[in-house]
Scaffold this motif. Structure first.
Motif, PDB file in Angstrom:
ATOM      1  N   ALA A  20       0.844  -1.194   0.000  1.00  0.00           N
ATOM      2  CA  ALA A  20       0.000   0.000   0.000  1.00  0.00           C
ATOM      3  C   ALA A  20       0.877   1.240   0.000  1.00  0.00           C
ATOM      4  CB  ALA A  20      -0.905  -0.026   1.220  1.00  0.00           C
ATOM      5  N   LYS A  21       0.276   2.368  -0.263  1.00  0.00           N
ATOM      6  CA  LYS A  21       0.972   3.662  -0.188  1.00  0.00           C
ATOM      7  C   LYS A  21       0.551   4.324   1.118  1.00  0.00           C
ATOM      8  CE  LYS A  21       3.587   6.784  -2.370  1.00  0.00           C
ATOM      9  NZ  LYS A  21       3.084   7.531  -3.528  1.00  0.00           N
ATOM     10  N   ILE A  22       1.498   4.522   2.011  1.00  0.00           N
ATOM     11  CA  ILE A  22       1.199   4.992   3.369  1.00  0.00           C
ATOM     12  C   ILE A  22       1.877   6.333   3.608  1.00  0.00           C
ATOM     13  CG2 ILE A  22       1.412   4.475   5.825  1.00  0.00           C
ATOM     14  CD1 ILE A  22       1.513   1.501   5.066  1.00  0.00           C
ATOM     15  N   LEU A  23       1.114   7.296   4.102  1.00  0.00           N
ATOM     16  CA  LEU A  23       1.637   8.611   4.449  1.00  0.00           C
ATOM     17  C   LEU A  23       1.726   8.743   5.965  1.00  0.00           C
ATOM     18  CD1 LEU A  23       2.387  11.592   3.844  1.00  0.00           C
ATOM     19  CD2 LEU A  23      -0.072  12.105   3.848  1.00  0.00           C
ATOM     20  N   GLY A  24       2.870   9.164   6.449  1.00  0.00           N
ATOM     21  CA  GLY A  24       3.048   9.445   7.873  1.00  0.00           C
ATOM     22  C   GLY A  24       3.338  10.921   8.074  1.00  0.00           C
ATOM     23  N   ILE A  54       6.517  12.661   6.638  1.00  0.00           N
ATOM     24  CA  ILE A  54       6.785  14.091   6.803  1.00  0.00           C
ATOM     25  C   ILE A  54       7.135  14.326   8.270  1.00  0.00           C
ATOM     26  CG2 ILE A  54       5.809  16.410   6.671  1.00  0.00           C
ATOM     27  CD1 ILE A  54       3.886  15.338   4.529  1.00  0.00           C
ATOM     28  N   SER A  55       8.369  14.762   8.530  1.00  0.00           N
ATOM     29  CA  SER A  55       8.786  15.006   9.915  1.00  0.00           C
ATOM     30  C   SER A  55      10.004  15.912   9.930  1.00  0.00           C
ATOM     31  CB  SER A  55       9.109  13.688  10.630  1.00  0.00           C
ATOM     32  OG  SER A  55      10.430  13.268  10.352  1.00  0.00           O
ATOM     33  N   ARG A  56      10.428  16.250  11.134  1.00  0.00           N
ATOM     34  CA  ARG A  56      11.625  17.077  11.325  1.00  0.00           C
ATOM     35  C   ARG A  56      12.885  16.237  11.497  1.00  0.00           C
ATOM     36  NH1 ARG A  56       9.704  22.282  13.583  1.00  0.00           N
ATOM     37  NH2 ARG A  56       7.498  22.134  14.098  1.00  0.00           N
ATOM     38  N   PHE A  57      12.730  14.910  11.451  1.00  0.00           N
ATOM     39  CA  PHE A  57      13.838  14.023  11.804  1.00  0.00           C
ATOM     40  C   PHE A  57      14.159  13.048  10.673  1.00  0.00           C
ATOM     41  CE2 PHE A  57      11.300  15.128  15.531  1.00  0.00           C
ATOM     42  CZ  PHE A  57      12.245  15.803  16.290  1.00  0.00           C
ATOM     43  N   PRO A  58      15.148  13.342   9.838  1.00  0.00           N
ATOM     44  CA  PRO A  58      15.517  12.432   8.753  1.00  0.00           C
ATOM     45  C   PRO A  58      16.029  11.103   9.307  1.00  0.00           C
ATOM     46  CG  PRO A  58      16.516  14.610   8.475  1.00  0.00           C
ATOM     47  CD  PRO A  58      15.948  14.559   9.853  1.00  0.00           C
ATOM     48  N   VAL A 131      -1.080   8.002   8.564  1.00  0.00           N
ATOM     49  CA  VAL A 131      -0.764   7.771   9.976  1.00  0.00           C
ATOM     50  C   VAL A 131      -0.193   9.063  10.531  1.00  0.00           C
ATOM     51  CG1 VAL A 131       0.531   6.370  11.615  1.00  0.00           C
ATOM     52  CG2 VAL A 131      -0.231   5.362   9.454  1.00  0.00           C
ATOM     53  N   THR A 132      -0.748   9.543  11.647  1.00  0.00           N
ATOM     54  CA  THR A 132      -0.264  10.791  12.226  1.00  0.00           C
ATOM     55  C   THR A 132      -0.376  10.751  13.743  1.00  0.00           C
ATOM     56  OG1 THR A 132      -0.423  13.211  12.074  1.00  0.00           O
ATOM     57  CG2 THR A 132      -2.500  11.996  12.162  1.00  0.00           C
ATOM     58  N   MET A 151      -7.685   7.468   8.272  1.00  0.00           N
ATOM     59  CA  MET A 151      -6.632   8.011   9.132  1.00  0.00           C
ATOM     60  C   MET A 151      -6.449   7.155  10.380  1.00  0.00           C
ATOM     61  SD  MET A 151      -6.273  11.830  10.850  1.00  0.00           S
ATOM     62  CE  MET A 151      -8.018  11.908  11.233  1.00  0.00           C
ATOM     63  N   ILE A 152      -5.191   6.863  10.678  1.00  0.00           N
ATOM     64  CA  ILE A 152      -4.797   6.192  11.923  1.00  0.00           C
ATOM     65  C   ILE A 152      -4.020   7.200  12.758  1.00  0.00           C
ATOM     66  CG2 ILE A 152      -3.373   4.371  12.936  1.00  0.00           C
ATOM     67  CD1 ILE A 152      -3.852   2.744  10.384  1.00  0.00           C
ATOM     68  N   THR A 153      -4.375   7.331  14.037  1.00  0.00           N
ATOM     69  CA  THR A 153      -3.629   8.234  14.913  1.00  0.00           C
ATOM     70  C   THR A 153      -2.795   7.432  15.899  1.00  0.00           C
ATOM     71  OG1 THR A 153      -5.518   8.410  16.426  1.00  0.00           O
ATOM     72  CG2 THR A 153      -5.303  10.101  14.730  1.00  0.00           C
ATOM     73  N   LEU A 154      -1.644   8.003  16.255  1.00  0.00           N
ATOM     74  CA  LEU A 154      -0.729   7.389  17.204  1.00  0.00           C
ATOM     75  C   LEU A 154      -0.533   8.323  18.385  1.00  0.00           C
ATOM     76  CD1 LEU A 154       2.080   6.180  14.737  1.00  0.00           C
ATOM     77  CD2 LEU A 154       0.194   4.820  15.647  1.00  0.00           C
TER      78      LEU A 154
END
Length: 525
Positions: A20-24, A54-58, A131-132, A151-154
């Motif tokens: 699947a194509k998943i976006l975080g 998408i985040s601030r931490f590579p 996922v966010t 949407m899945i939340t963590l």
């Protein structure tokens, strides 16, 4: 028909097997939060899914099928940049916690303006699920609406109150402490009263300040056509909470909430030789002291630092102290300092007898996993709640920052080291924490794929998610019952009053007539 059904099933399996194509999307600037979520996103990529985060931490290393969208990760220092002197008071108050959370929300606008995020939005990619994190802001809940995906939340800790409100997960303040509560799950009357107060304060602050700001930014960056974030939140498919009932204490959870406490914990690795030698040569064991990645231990006020130095000089154990400075004034021979230590691997060493910590969920989870008692010094956030959970399990104790003195610190450390019940309870808690049908990571992967397989899994949602708050709390039913009771009592009251007046009238009226007839007779005579 059977052949057609079989062909349809095989097609769906083949489609899913391609991944699947998943976006975080993880906007919060706290590294400790992202450390909880990153293992899930990487594992999903390793299983063949195409993952965009998408985040601030590579990521520290290249992972196949994993694309990272870096949003201003170079604009701030996420570790080791906080000193004790930055706080007005310790531990941090409810109001200061709210101020910190609001500042975090304001930083979100920087992400929306970042070049990489804008390029991503213009790429018109298609996804199967997003996922966010559920924390302070709901702002990025607008993305699944834009992409038309579930949407899945963590949650990196015990769910924030408003995260429970979103999906109508029960909140019972009689025994479930508020996220920042100083109490455990067994409260007296006044503690319950304080707990209710905290819940109300945070709920009002979220609605008045956080949610209003979210809506303002949503309209500015995502358009007027996007529904309210509150309405989008009602369609959350699943929430995964970084908790476990053995440690965080039992609480009611709807099927839409899955516990994945310990998700980030990996197999321990060999310890650097100098540290391992120091631990192995300690005949009485080792105390590990670390105030986390964010708070610099070297900024301890002198009197607090000297209290620990005094206590450490009086115990036979050796001490590993994560100390960011080059020199520790007054250091005794049984202390080793280092600016960085492999905490996960140190806590796994059988010769570590005690962990002194600020009570962050990552560190306490690692201690629980390895069965190490904890002496917790909460500073802000959910740290006090985490330590209270350890206390409730008999696997640790809380040390109030304001009560730190030579005598108190020594007494606490000696009790935790010398009373065998703490180690026994910590080992018992560890056994329970580890005893699961699947690992936390496998559980998180399974449920992520479950939501994809079942097209958002709407069957997990409860009917309560669509109810207004007054209906959920049965206030309308209570009001109706009260109205019926009041009406019934009024009817009884006025009926009784009418009957009594009638009886009184008959009695008094009859007496009056008899009296008047007698007087008439007298007059005639």
């Amino acid at each position: 028909m059977k052949i057609f059904a079989l062909i349809s099933f095989l097609i769906s399996v083949l489609e899913f097997s391609d991944g699947a194509k998943i976006l975080g999307v993880f906007a919060h600037n706290g590294l400790s939060h992202y450390m909880v979520f990153e293992p899930l996103m990487i594992e999903l990529a390793r299983k063949g899914h195409q993952v965009v985060v998408i985040s601030r931490f590579p990521p520290k290393e290249k992972v196949p099928n994993f694309e990272h969208v870096d949003v201003n990760s170079d604009t701030f220092d996420s570790t080791g940049n906080v000193s004790f002197s930055m706080f007005k008071r310790l531990p941090v108050s409810d109001i200061e916690n709210l101020e910190e959370l609001y500042e975090d929300l304001l930083e979100t606008e920087g992400i929306l303006n970042s070049k990489n995020f804008l390029n991503f939005m213009n790429s018109n990619q298609k996804f199967d699920v997003m996922v966010t994190e559920t924390f302070v802001s709901r702002l990025f809940y607008a993305l699944p609406y834009k992409f038309k995906v579930p949407m899945i939340t963590l949650s990196s800790s015990v769910m924030m109150p408003w995260a429970s409100y979103d999906i109508a997960n029960p909140i019972t303040p009689s025994y479930i402490p508020c996220h920042f509560s100083p109490h455990g799950d067994k409260m007296n009357f006044f503690q319950k009263l304080e707990n209710v107060y905290s819940l109300v304060v945070y709920a009002l602050a979220f609605e008045i300040f956080f949610y209003r700001k979210d809506e303002e930014l949503k309209k500015k960056y995502f358009g007027e056509d996007v529904p309210s974030l509150r309405d989008i939140a009602k369609n959350i498919s699943l929430t995964m909470s970084h908790t476990h009932f053995t440690y965080n204490r039992p609480r009611p959870l709807i099927p839409q909430v899955i516990e994945i406490g310990g998700l980030f914990i990996k197999e321990s690795k060999p310890i650097p030789q100098n540290i391992e030698k120091f631990i192995n040569e300690s005949k009485h064991g080792v105390v590990y002291f670390c105030m986390g990645s964010l708070l610099r231990g070297e900024t301890f006020p002198p009197e607090k630092r000297e209290a620990f130095l005094y206590a450490f000089s009086k115990i036979p154990q050796r001490v590993l102290w994560k100390w960011e400075g080059d020199v520790l004034p007054g250091k005794s021979d049984n202390i080793m300092i280092s600016k960085w230590m492999p905490q996960r691997d140190i806590l796994a060493h059988p010769n570590v007898k005690l962990f002194i910590s600020h009570g962050g969920l990552l560190g306490t989870s690692e201690a629980v996993y390895e069965g190490v008692p904890v002496l917790g010094i909460p500073i802000f956030g959910d740290q006090r709640t985490n330590i209270k959970s350890l206390e409730a399990n008999g696997a640790g104790e809380l040390l109030d920052y304001n009560e730190i003195s030579k005598e108190v610190v020594l007494e606490k450390i000696q009790r935790l080291l010398n009373d065998p019940k703490y180690k026994e309870n910590a080992k018992l808690l560890s056994d329970r924490y580890r005893d699961r049908p699947m690992s936390p990571l496998d559980t998180a992967v399974y449920w992520t794929e479950y939501v994809i397989r079942h097209k958002g899994a709407p069957h997990l949602r409860t009917a309560a998610a669509d109810m207004p708050w007054y209906q959920y709390l049965l206030l309308d039913v209570i009001a109706f019952i009260v109205a019926v009771l009041v009406a019934g009592l009024l009817i009884i009251y006025y009926t009784t009053k009418f009957i009594l007046r009638a009886i009184y009238g008959l009695i008094c009226g009859g007496g009056a007539k008899k009296g008047s007839s007698k007087s008439d007779k007298k007059k005639r005579n």
